[in-house]
Design an enzyme around this catalytic site. Structure first.
Site, PDB file in Angstrom:
ATOM      1  N   GLU A 271       6.596  -7.128 -11.925  1.00 48.00           N
ATOM      2  CA  GLU A 271       7.937  -6.953 -12.462  1.00 48.00           C
ATOM      3  C   GLU A 271       8.895  -6.384 -11.422  1.00 48.00           C
ATOM      4  O   GLU A 271       8.505  -5.606 -10.557  1.00 48.00           O
ATOM      5  CB  GLU A 271       7.883  -6.035 -13.687  1.00 48.00           C
ATOM      6  CG  GLU A 271       7.310  -6.804 -14.859  1.00 48.00           C
ATOM      7  CD  GLU A 271       7.064  -5.973 -16.099  1.00 48.00           C
ATOM      8  OE1 GLU A 271       6.821  -6.567 -17.146  1.00 48.00           O
ATOM      9  OE2 GLU A 271       7.113  -4.729 -16.018  1.00 48.00           O
TER      10      GLU A 271
ATOM     11  N   CYS B 251      14.759  -2.809  -8.135  1.00 45.63           N
ATOM     12  CA  CYS B 251      13.517  -2.033  -8.043  1.00 45.63           C
ATOM     13  C   CYS B 251      12.386  -3.040  -7.915  1.00 45.63           C
ATOM     14  O   CYS B 251      12.212  -3.900  -8.786  1.00 45.63           O
ATOM     15  CB  CYS B 251      13.400  -1.206  -9.324  1.00 45.63           C
ATOM     16  SG  CYS B 251      11.848  -0.333  -9.467  1.00 45.63           S
TER      17      CYS B 251
ATOM     18  N   CYS C 285      -1.881  -0.534  -9.840  1.00 43.22           N
ATOM     19  CA  CYS C 285      -1.847   0.591  -8.899  1.00 43.22           C
ATOM     20  C   CYS C 285      -3.176   1.327  -8.996  1.00 43.22           C
ATOM     21  O   CYS C 285      -3.739   1.459 -10.083  1.00 43.22           O
ATOM     22  CB  CYS C 285      -0.700   1.542  -9.238  1.00 43.22           C
ATOM     23  SG  CYS C 285      -0.536   2.914  -8.068  1.00 43.22           S
TER      24      CYS C 285
ATOM     25  N   CYS D 244      -1.945   7.923 -11.856  1.00 46.42           N
ATOM     26  CA  CYS D 244      -1.174   9.042 -12.412  1.00 46.42           C
ATOM     27  C   CYS D 244      -1.226   8.969 -13.938  1.00 46.42           C
ATOM     28  O   CYS D 244      -1.072   7.901 -14.525  1.00 46.42           O
ATOM     29  CB  CYS D 244       0.264   8.991 -11.910  1.00 46.42           C
ATOM     30  SG  CYS D 244       0.362   9.022 -10.116  1.00 46.42           S
TER      31      CYS D 244
ATOM     32  N   CYS E   7       1.819   7.456 -16.127  1.00 47.61           N
ATOM     33  CA  CYS E   7       2.417   6.191 -15.697  1.00 47.61           C
ATOM     34  C   CYS E   7       1.726   4.983 -16.318  1.00 47.61           C
ATOM     35  O   CYS E   7       0.501   4.861 -16.244  1.00 47.61           O
ATOM     36  CB  CYS E   7       2.354   6.122 -14.169  1.00 47.61           C
ATOM     37  SG  CYS E   7       2.867   4.526 -13.509  1.00 47.61           S
TER      38      CYS E   7
ATOM     39  N   CYS F 280      11.324   3.487 -15.381  1.00 50.16           N
ATOM     40  CA  CYS F 280      10.257   3.931 -14.491  1.00 50.16           C
ATOM     41  C   CYS F 280       8.957   4.118 -15.252  1.00 50.16           C
ATOM     42  O   CYS F 280       8.949   4.702 -16.322  1.00 50.16           O
ATOM     43  CB  CYS F 280      10.586   5.289 -13.895  1.00 50.16           C
ATOM     44  SG  CYS F 280      12.118   5.326 -13.045  1.00 50.16           S
TER      45      CYS F 280
END
Ligand code: SAH
Ligand code: SF4
Length: 371
Positions: free
Chosen positions: A92, A132, A139, A143, A146, A360
């Protein structure tokens, strides 16, 4: 001739490959311009390349673009793009206009959320269009707050896939993208070579000629990556996701902190050869009751002492499977005021596009669209 992917190649590499294939040297400039300046996706578009040459190269040149699978615009003008790679991976990118001209004026309540530094208010930059972009599919950092982390790491994006996010987004926006932030899916420092190559391609004068000053790389705090970035011959903006003020809390939120604890991380940032008049951005996701106390604000001030810094406060964007809460608005403003009182430039990151999960930490392209 082996398959040639012009979107992946620096100009000199493209020249070497084309010369080796018997093409004249100027052919590389032609292909490079079309690919990076115009976002061409086929040789047929390259009108100044002779027909014979286009036919000669057709079998060897692969310009397959990312496919735009979904484009959703939120009430605030933020547009989320879901893009599919040649091997079917989804990533994205998010287009963030500075102001949505079609939007009715904000209510005062919203205006507080969207508070910006006075200077930005005084000179609204209508042309500002930030993209962005993602550096990885998923990932590996894990975290806890997230959404991207829930995917794990599928693979790195290639430089061509990174730059193509810009070319596809520009085509959809129909206008120039002015700022780029590596704050989409993935940890850019885990794909250092791909990200740096993409930056070189984007900044090439024969391409978009992007200024490194308008590019920001955000990292969760991979110290070797920060050190390496500091040794590059050019300087992009560095953003570091701090998100906590004690090792105990940061390790709980961001397991990477075990390897690079606060003292090590801040030491690397202090040693970073920051260009004159530049500041390091610290991102700080505010999680109610976890990292948003007055003591946190005080510790944050101490931690940043002596670093040319600004802090972007990001009230947590919810995700249904994650066990956190966004602090109350008044509390966020209070936290911001505490930092400002101590002379820290603290800004509230607009919680934009959250009605389409484009904010985010909400980027999980593999999930069905939230429409
Ligand atoms: N991996 C890099 C860049 C992508 S994440 C990094 O971590 O810096 C971009 C930013 O979004 C980071 O600052 C991260 O702390 C923040 N973020 C992640 N999940 C979030 C969420 N749910 N709400 C608000 N911010 C979030
Ligand atoms: Fe990865 Fe950044 Fe999300 Fe952490 S915040 S899991 S580093 S994308």
């Amino acid at each position: 001739m082996t398959v040639l992917r012009p979107r992946e190649l620096l100009l000199e590499e493209l020249r070497d490959a084309l010369v080796a294939a018997g093409e004249p040297r100027y052919r590389a400039e032609q292909l490079f311009r079309w690919t990076h300046q115009k976002g061409a996706t086929s040789l047929a578009e390259m009108t100044d390349v002779g027909r014979a040459a286009r036919e000669r190269l057709a079998a060897a040149v692969d310009l397959t673009p990312l496919q735009v699978d979904l484009s959703q615009t939120a009430h605030d003008g933020t547009t989320k793009l879901r893009l599919v790679t040649a091997d079917g991976r989804k990533v994205e990118s998010v287009l963030i206009p500075e102001r949505d001209p079609g939007r009715v004026p904000l209510t005062s309540r919203e205006e507080c959320w969207q508070a910006k530094p006075a200077s930005t208010h005084a000179t609204p930059d209508d042309d500002k269009l930030t993209l962005c972009i993602s550096s990885q599919v998923g990932c590996a950092i894990g975290c806890k707050f997230c959404a991207t982390a829930t995917l794990g790491l599928m693979r790195n994006l290639t430089a061509g896939e990174i730059v193509d996010q810009v070319y596809r987004a520009r085509a959809i926006a129909g206008r120039r993208i002015s700022h780029l932030v590596f704050m989409g899916m993935g940890e850019p420092m885990h794909n250092y070579d791909g990200v740096l190559r993409a930056i070189r391609l984007l900044c090439d004068d024969l391409g978009l000629g992007f200024s490194t000053r308008r590019i920001t790389v955000s990292t969760s705090g991979l110290v070797p990556g920060i050190e390496r970035l500091g040794r590059e011959p050019f300087q992009v903006n560095l953003a570091v996701s701090l998100n906590a003020t004690t090792d105990e809390v940061r390790t709980r939120l961001m397991p990477i902190n075990k390897k690079y604890p606060l003292a090590t991380l801040l030491g690397a940032i202090r040693a970073y050869p920051l260009a004159r008049r530049r500041r390091v951005t610290f991102e700080y996701v505010l999680l109610a009751g976890v990292n948003d106390t007055d003591a946190d604000a005080r510790r944050l001030v101490k931690l940043l002492h002596g670093i040319p810094a600004k802090v972007n406060l990001i009230p947590w964007n919810p995700h249904p499977t994650l066990p956190f809460a966004r602090p109350a608005r008044e509390h966020v403003l209070h936290f911001q005021a505490e930092l400002k009182r101590h002379g820290i430039g603290a800004y509230l990151r607009e919680t934009r596009g959250d009605d389409i999960a484009a904010a985010c930490g909400q980027l999980v392209a593999q999930a069905p669209p939230a429409a």
